[in-house]
Design a protein around this motif. Structure first.
Motif, PDB file in Angstrom:
ATOM      1  N   ARG A  15       0.691  -1.325  -0.045  1.00  0.00           N
ATOM      2  CA  ARG A  15      -0.173  -0.095   0.105  1.00  0.00           C
ATOM      3  C   ARG A  15       0.866   1.321   0.065  1.00  0.00           C
ATOM      4  O   ARG A  15       0.594   2.215  -0.631  1.00  0.00           O
ATOM      5  CB  ARG A  15      -0.813   0.062   1.272  1.00  0.00           C
ATOM      6  CG  ARG A  15      -1.743   1.262   1.186  1.00  0.00           C
ATOM      7  CD  ARG A  15      -2.860   1.196   0.371  1.00  0.00           C
ATOM      8  NE  ARG A  15      -3.331   2.510   0.381  1.00  0.00           N
ATOM      9  CZ  ARG A  15      -4.564   3.027  -0.504  1.00  0.00           C
ATOM     10  NH1 ARG A  15      -4.616   2.198  -1.504  1.00  0.00           N
ATOM     11  NH2 ARG A  15      -5.407   3.976  -0.332  1.00  0.00           N
ATOM     12  N   ARG A  16       1.952   1.184   0.805  1.00  0.00           N
ATOM     13  CA  ARG A  16       2.553   2.459   0.912  1.00  0.00           C
ATOM     14  C   ARG A  16       3.448   2.965  -0.445  1.00  0.00           C
ATOM     15  O   ARG A  16       3.484   4.063  -0.700  1.00  0.00           O
ATOM     16  CB  ARG A  16       3.826   2.572   2.142  1.00  0.00           C
ATOM     17  CG  ARG A  16       3.088   2.156   3.450  1.00  0.00           C
ATOM     18  CD  ARG A  16       4.175   2.269   4.401  1.00  0.00           C
ATOM     19  NE  ARG A  16       3.713   2.186   5.703  1.00  0.00           N
ATOM     20  CZ  ARG A  16       4.440   2.085   6.858  1.00  0.00           C
ATOM     21  NH1 ARG A  16       5.591   2.360   6.839  1.00  0.00           N
ATOM     22  NH2 ARG A  16       3.728   2.119   7.942  1.00  0.00           N
ATOM     23  N   THR A  72       0.891   4.201  -2.941  1.00  0.00           N
ATOM     24  CA  THR A  72       0.540   5.354  -2.379  1.00  0.00           C
ATOM     25  C   THR A  72       1.575   6.502  -2.760  1.00  0.00           C
ATOM     26  O   THR A  72       1.251   7.561  -3.398  1.00  0.00           O
ATOM     27  CB  THR A  72       0.230   5.736  -0.772  1.00  0.00           C
ATOM     28  OG1 THR A  72      -0.697   4.588  -0.616  1.00  0.00           O
ATOM     29  CG2 THR A  72      -0.216   6.923  -0.702  1.00  0.00           C
TER      30      THR A  72
END
Length: 200
Positions: free
Chosen positions: A163-164, A167
């Motif tokens: 996810r990071r 993102t």
């Protein structure tokens, strides 16, 4: 503009990496086999829509008595807003509250893949240089093909990158889209000033 540079521009506007989380959240209730079918269908719908705007954009502008620079400015403003929302996302996500059930056209095909900025970009390409519609079609197919590969691999990419990282990539894409949108607006304003004689 070369075919490769046009394809890269369209790829950035289509923003497949930034769309991965939204695609996964929308398709999550569906079984894996159905997810693949829906992704193929939505991608094909998006391609048809973009091709229609590419080949028919010139005639649409003439029919609605719109100047190319107004479409460039409008597309740039929409792209700017999308880029800003990618850099500073809201809690409800980029597209806001999404409808339940199996997606059909909205929101995956339109506006996630074939969004207003993508439509404006291909319309401007087709109307600015109609003699190169074959080149622009190839550029669109290249950008769409790369987008399709990424979105088909959305689950794997999400697990691999996390996810990071996604993102961070989305923020970077947002910054690039903001820069592209500003250039579109400046080009539109510049063309308008050249074509509009000063009032004396």
């Amino acid at each position: 503009m070369t075919v490769l540079s046009a394809a890269l521009l369209l790829f950035l506007i289509l923003d497949p990496l930034g769309n991965i989380p939204v695609f996964l959240s929308v398709l999550k209730p569906l079984p894996p086999r159905r997810q693949r079918i829906v992704v193929v269908r939505e991608l094909l719908i998006a391609l048809v829509v973009l091709m229609l705007f590419l080949w028919g954009g010139k005639y649409a502008l003439e029919l609605m008595h719109l100047r190319q620079e107004s479409v460039a400015i409008a597309g740039g403003i929409v792209l700017f807003l999308i880029g800003v929302r990618m850099i500073f996302p809201r809690p409800e996500g980029l597209m806001g509250e999404l409808p339940g059930g199996e997606p059909f056209i909205v929101p995956l095909a339109i506006p996630l893949v074939a969004g207003p900025s993508g439509m404006a970009a291909v319309m401007l390409m087709g109307s600015n240089d109609p003699s190169r519609l074959g080149d622009w079609s190839l550029a669109l197919l290249l950008a769409w093909g790369a987008t399709a590969v990424i979105l088909f691999s959305a689950t794997v990419l999400y697990k691999w990158l996390g996810r990071r990282v996604l993102t961070a990539i989305e923020r970077l894409m947002g910054m690039l889209l903001v820069a592209i949108s500003v250039q579109m607006v400046l080009d539109g304003i510049g063309t308008y000033l050249k074509l509009t004689p000063p009032n004396i």
